[in-house]
Design a protein around this motif. Structure first.
Motif, PDB file in Angstrom:
ATOM      1  N   LEU A  46       0.837  -1.207   0.000  1.00  0.00           N
ATOM      2  CA  LEU A  46       0.000   0.000   0.000  1.00  0.00           C
ATOM      3  C   LEU A  46       0.868   1.253   0.000  1.00  0.00           C
ATOM      4  O   LEU A  46       0.689   2.161  -0.817  1.00  0.00           O
ATOM      5  CB  LEU A  46      -0.892  -0.027   1.244  1.00  0.00           C
ATOM      6  N   GLN A  85       2.864   1.921  -3.233  1.00  0.00           N
ATOM      7  CA  GLN A  85       1.955   2.422  -4.277  1.00  0.00           C
ATOM      8  C   GLN A  85       1.690   3.917  -4.076  1.00  0.00           C
ATOM      9  O   GLN A  85       1.643   4.679  -5.053  1.00  0.00           O
ATOM     10  CB  GLN A  85       0.642   1.625  -4.197  1.00  0.00           C
ATOM     11  N   ARG A 107      -6.808  11.984  -4.289  1.00  0.00           N
ATOM     12  CA  ARG A 107      -5.753  11.268  -5.034  1.00  0.00           C
ATOM     13  C   ARG A 107      -6.312  10.686  -6.329  1.00  0.00           C
ATOM     14  O   ARG A 107      -5.650  10.698  -7.367  1.00  0.00           O
ATOM     15  CB  ARG A 107      -5.138  10.181  -4.166  1.00  0.00           C
ATOM     16  N   VAL A 119      -9.524  -1.517  -8.859  1.00  0.00           N
ATOM     17  CA  VAL A 119      -8.073  -1.571  -8.647  1.00  0.00           C
ATOM     18  C   VAL A 119      -7.487  -0.154  -8.684  1.00  0.00           C
ATOM     19  O   VAL A 119      -6.653   0.206  -7.842  1.00  0.00           O
ATOM     20  CB  VAL A 119      -7.405  -2.499  -9.687  1.00  0.00           C
ATOM     21  N   ALA A 157      -8.346   1.450  -5.398  1.00  0.00           N
ATOM     22  CA  ALA A 157      -7.518   0.911  -4.304  1.00  0.00           C
ATOM     23  C   ALA A 157      -6.112   1.507  -4.354  1.00  0.00           C
ATOM     24  O   ALA A 157      -5.527   1.814  -3.320  1.00  0.00           O
ATOM     25  CB  ALA A 157      -7.449  -0.609  -4.387  1.00  0.00           C
ATOM     26  N   ARG A 158      -5.582   1.657  -5.554  1.00  0.00           N
ATOM     27  CA  ARG A 158      -4.207   2.152  -5.672  1.00  0.00           C
ATOM     28  C   ARG A 158      -4.112   3.642  -5.349  1.00  0.00           C
ATOM     29  O   ARG A 158      -3.057   4.113  -4.938  1.00  0.00           O
ATOM     30  CB  ARG A 158      -3.656   1.844  -7.072  1.00  0.00           C
ATOM     31  N   GLN A 159      -5.208   4.369  -5.516  1.00  0.00           N
ATOM     32  CA  GLN A 159      -5.170   5.799  -5.192  1.00  0.00           C
ATOM     33  C   GLN A 159      -5.659   6.083  -3.775  1.00  0.00           C
ATOM     34  O   GLN A 159      -5.054   6.868  -3.060  1.00  0.00           O
ATOM     35  CB  GLN A 159      -6.021   6.595  -6.200  1.00  0.00           C
ATOM     36  N   GLU A 160      -6.754   5.443  -3.391  1.00  0.00           N
ATOM     37  CA  GLU A 160      -7.392   5.794  -2.122  1.00  0.00           C
ATOM     38  C   GLU A 160      -7.125   4.788  -1.002  1.00  0.00           C
ATOM     39  O   GLU A 160      -7.492   5.019   0.147  1.00  0.00           O
ATOM     40  CB  GLU A 160      -8.905   5.942  -2.335  1.00  0.00           C
ATOM     41  N   GLY A 161      -6.497   3.664  -1.343  1.00  0.00           N
ATOM     42  CA  GLY A 161      -6.137   2.690  -0.321  1.00  0.00           C
ATOM     43  C   GLY A 161      -7.156   1.578  -0.165  1.00  0.00           C
ATOM     44  O   GLY A 161      -6.832   0.410  -0.334  1.00  0.00           O
ATOM     45  N   ILE A 162      -8.381   1.924   0.118  1.00  0.00           N
ATOM     46  CA  ILE A 162      -9.427   0.922   0.386  1.00  0.00           C
ATOM     47  C   ILE A 162      -9.663   0.010  -0.816  1.00  0.00           C
ATOM     48  O   ILE A 162      -9.814   0.489  -1.939  1.00  0.00           O
ATOM     49  CB  ILE A 162     -10.765   1.626   0.728  1.00  0.00           C
TER      50      ILE A 162
END
Lengths: 450, 450
Positions: A142, A145, B83, B366, B369-374
Motif C-alpha cells: 500500500l 503504491q 488522489r 483496482v 484501491a491504488r489511489q485511495e487505499g481501500i
C-alpha cells in the motif's frame, strides 16, 4: 461511544522515547563485536530512517507528505466499549483505539508509509521485504503504491499457498509477490537445493529480501517491527489517543497492547510513558502469547534478530534466536525476541508483561465481537484477554479503573483461525521449561562493550 | 479529505420517499390477484416493520435503541477522493461515503439492526434468513446478537463450502448457519430428493427460511433488500451525507450507487430526491451489471420476487423471475428484479440507470484501491466505474462537477475475485437479446387492479 479527531489533529511530530528513558538502549553490535555504525546500515535503509534509528531527539517532525497519506484513514477513532463493560458487569471503563480502520487493516501502515516516504526522498526505486501471513507485506505494498515505489515481497511459501487473500491484496496494490524460498537469490537457491519442497520460513524470506536489497543500489529493505524507527512511527497511535482522552476528560490507569516485536505496544504506550517520566502514575502492560513468552520467560541478552544469525546482535529479551514457537494463530506475535526499547524498559521494571494462552485470547475475541461488533485480529485478542482479566478483577474489588488497549487490527483475514477455535480444534501450548532453557543455552556468547 | 460527524449527528428519523413521490408504488398482489394486506404479512414480519412497509409518512423516528447500535460505527465518514481526482486529471470533485466501516463490512447492518429491534419489540425469539455469499447473513447475525435474538441462516451450499469465511464470521457472532438445501424443511427435502448433491440456490434458501418462519410463532423472517422498509432504514446513509456536504459547503451534481435489489441506491439517493422534489437540479444514477441489466433492459411489470414464484407479485423492473444471471463476482447485484420504489422512480424518468461490464468494474476498483487505499467490494466497483466514466467526461468538457457515490462495502471477503481479475481470468458477459426476450415472455400474466 466514539471519540473522533479532525484531520488537522493528526500529530505533527512522532515521540521518541529514547529522550525520556533513564538509560538508553544498549548498542547494536556487528559481527566483529563493535557497535554498528549508521554508515553500515546505508546499503539497506535510507538516510532519514537511519537518522531516526539512532536519534535521541524527543520530537521528530512528521513530514507533510506522510501526514497526507495518514489522512486517508487517520486519526483513528477511540471507542469506549460500553457494551462490553455492561456484559462483564465491571465498574471499570474500557477504551480502545481502532487501528483496524487502515486500508491494510492494522497499525502497520503507520510505519510503512513513513519508510516509503524516506526511501522516495533518497531516490530509492524499489522496496523489498518479507512477510509471513501478510500484514506487513500488504502495508508496504500500500505504502509503496502511494509514493510510486516498486514493492517486492518474499512471502513464506506455505502462507503464499494456504492464505492467498493477503497475497491478492498486495497484488491489487501493485506489489510483486514471490513465494519464498525462490530461485531469485542465493539464500533461496541454497534452501531449495537441500529441500526442493521447502515450505519456507520467515528467516529464509528475510535472507532473500536482504540479499536483494544489498545487491541493488536502487533497492532498499524495510522492516515492520522491532527497530527503533518503526516504534517511533507507530507513536501516532498513542499521541492521538492522548488528545482523545483529553477531549473526554479521562485518562487511563492501565494500557494494554499485544507484544510480538513491539511496534504495537510501543506505538500506543510510549507517548503515555512520557507522562510517567514526569511523575504520572500509570501501568503499561505488554501482552504476549504463553507459547512464545519472550518477556515473561526469556533472558535479557545479546542475540541475533533472525534464525540464521545473519543480523547484527541486539540486547533484548529473547528465547534464543533458534527458538521455534508453535504454529499459533497470532502469527504477528511469533517472534523469539523483542524490540530493544521495549526490552530495556521491561528490564528496568518501567513496564509490565503478561502471558496469555491461545484459547483465552480467542474466547476474549469472540466476547468482544459479540458485544462491540468488530471481529479482532488474533494478535489484538491478547490485549482484549488481559483487559477482560483486569475488568473482572475490578468487579471483584469494586475499583472503577480506566483501562485502555490497542485494537491493532481486524480479523477479516484470520477467519480460518476463528473457525478452528469455534470448532474446538485449537489448543493451548505451554512451552516446557527445559526446552526454553535449552534454547537459551544456545544464546551467542558476547563480550558486551563497556 | 474526510468529513466526520459526531455521534449525536446520527439522524433521528429515516426518510420515507413515498411521501415525495409523484405517484406511489403499485400495490403488491397476493396469489388471488388482490392487494396483499398488512395482516397477511404478520406471520413473517413484526408490526413495526409492516407499518413502515406501507407507510406514507415522510419522517419515521429511529428508535433510540437502534441509534445506540448505529453508534458502534456510525456516522460513517464522507471522503473526498483527491488522489483519485489527481490520477484521473479531472476537474470534477469526487466524494464517497464509506459504509465499509460497519463491523460486517457493508451498509447491510443499517437495516438488519432496525429489523432485529422491531422483532425484539414484538417478542420474536428467533430470526431466520437466507444468504448467498454472506453479506446479509452476517449483518443479521451481528444485529441479532446485539438484541439477544437467535439467528438462523440458510446459506447457499456452494458458498457455504467455497467461501467459509463469511460463515465463520456469522458463527463468531453466534448465528447458526445451515447449508441449503437442508433436511430441516420440506422445501429442502424436496430438492435433495431430486438431487442429493444439489449446490443450492438463493431461491431454495429463501423458501427454506420462509418455511421455518411461517411454521414457528416465535420466529420471523428478515429480508436484506428490495422491500420498502429496507430502503427506508438505509436512508441514514444519504441523510448523514447531506449533513456532511453542508459541513464542507458543497453539494453533488450527480449521485451514483450500485443497484441490485435497491437498498444501496435507495439508501444514498432517496434523501437527495427530497431536494429534487423541491426543485433542486440533481441526477441520481443506479449502476447495474451489464450481465444482469434489470433497469436498462428489463420490463416494468408485475413479477415474482423469487425463482419459484412463491412470493407476492410486485410491479417492478424485471428480467423475468426465472432469469439466471451468469456467475459474476458482484453477487449482491445478481437479482432479476428491483425494488418497487426504485422501479417506479425509474419508470417516471426521475432517476437514471447505467450498465457496466465486469472487467470495467474491476479495473475501476483496482485504480481506486491504488489511489485511495481501500479495496472496494465488487458491488461498489460498479459505482466507481460509472464515476470514473463521468470524471473523464468532465476532463473532456472541462466541467467541474461534484460527483458522489456510495462505497457500499470493502472487498476483504472478495479477494478471490480480485485474484481472478488480476490473473486475467474474468470475462464480460453481454446477455443476448433473444435470451432476455425469452425470459420476459415468461412473465406472469397479471390483471392489474385499477
Amino acid at each position: 461511544m466514539k471519540v473522533l479527531l479532525e484531520e488537522n489533529e493528526i500529530p505533527e511530530h512522532w515521540y521518541n522515547i529514547v529522550a525520556d528513558m533513564p538509560n538508553p538502549p544498549h548498542a547494536v553490535l556487528g559481527p566483529d563485536g563493535n557497535p554498528v555504525t549508521p554508515e553500515a546500515l546505508a546499503p539497506l535503509f535510507p538516510a532519514g530512517v537511519i537518522e531516526q534509528e539512532v536519534s535521541a531527539e524527543r520530537w521528530i517532525p512528521i513530514p507533510q507528505e506522510v501526514r497526507e497519506i495518514y489522512r486517508l484513514w487517520r486519526p483513528s477513532p477511540l471507542h469506549r466499549a460500553t457494551r462490553l463493560e455492561a456484559a462483564l458487569g465491571t465498574p471499570a471503563k474500557i477504551y480502545y483505539k481502532n487501528e483496524g480502520v487502515s486500508p491494510a487493516g492494522s497499525h502497520k501502515p503507520n510505519s510503512a508509509v513513513a519508510q516509503a516516504y524516506y526511501n522516495k526522498q533518497d531516490g530509492t526505486k524499489k522496496l523489498v521485504t518479507e512477510t509471513g501471513a501478510g500484514q506487513w507485506g500488504s502495508s508496504l505494498a500500500l505504502a509503496g503504491q502511494m509514493f510510486g515505489l516498486e514493492v517486492l515481497v518474499y512471502m513464506v511459501k506455505i502462507s503464499y499457498e494456504q492464505k492467498p487473500f493477503r497475497r491478492s491484496m498486495m497484488q491489487t496494490w501493485g506489489a510483486n509477490v514471490v513465494a519464498s524460498p525462490s530461485t531469485d537469490t542465493q539464500a533461496g537457491r541454497d534452501v531449495l537445493a537441500k529441500d526442493p519442497d521447502s515450505n519456507g520460513s520467515l528467516g529464509v524470506a528475510i535472507s532473500e529480501a536482504v540479499e536483494i536489497a544489498a545487491q541493488n543500489d536502487d533497492t532498499n529493505y524495510a522492516l515492520g517491527s522491532v527497530l527503533n524507527h518503526v516504534l517511533l512511527h507507530q507513536t501516532v497511535i498513542g499521541l492521538e489517543a492522548k488528545k482523545q482522552f483529553e477531549k473526554v476528560g479521562d485518562y487511563p490507569d492501565m494500557i494494554f497492547a499485544p507484544c510480538g516485536g513491539g511496534s504495537n505496544f510501543g506505538g500506543v504506550a510510549f507517548p503515555f510513558f512520557a507522562d510517567m517520566a514526569s511523575g504520572k502514575s500509570l501501568r503499561l502492560v505488554a501482552v504476549e502469547p504463553a507459547s512464545c513468552p519472550t518477556l515473561t520467560r526469556g533472558h535479557f541478552a545479546y542475540d541475533f534478530g533472525d534464525v540464521a544469525g545473519l543480523t547484527p546482535l541486539t540486547k533484548m529479551y529473547t528465547l534464543g534466536h533458534d527458538f521455534m514457537p508453535p504454529g499459533i494463530h497470532a502469527g504477528g506475535l511469533r517472534y523469539h525476541g523483542d524490540s530493544a526499547l521495549v526490552s530495556q524498559l521491561y528490564n528496568e521494571k518501567l513496564i509490565e508483561a503478561q502471558a496469555v494462552n491461545q484459547l483465552e485470547t480467542f474466547e476474549a475475541g469472540v466476547e468482544f465481537a459479540r458485544q462491540e461488533g468488530i471481529v479482532p485480529a488474533p494478535e489484538s485478542n491478547h490485549a482484549i484477554a488481559a483487559v477482560i482479566r483486569e475488568a473482572l478483577a475490578c468487579k471483584e474489588s469494586g475499583e472503577a479503573k480506566t483501562l485502555f488497549f490497542n485494537l491493532s487490527g481486524h480479523g477479516h483475514f484470520d477467519m480460518a483461525s476463528y473457525d478452528r477455535y469455534l470448532a474446538g480444534e485449537l489448543t493451548d501450548y505451554d512451552y516446557p521449561e527445559e526446552e526454553i532453557q535449552a534454547a537459551l543455552d544456545r544464546l551467542p556468547k558476547v563480550d558486551e562493550p563497556v
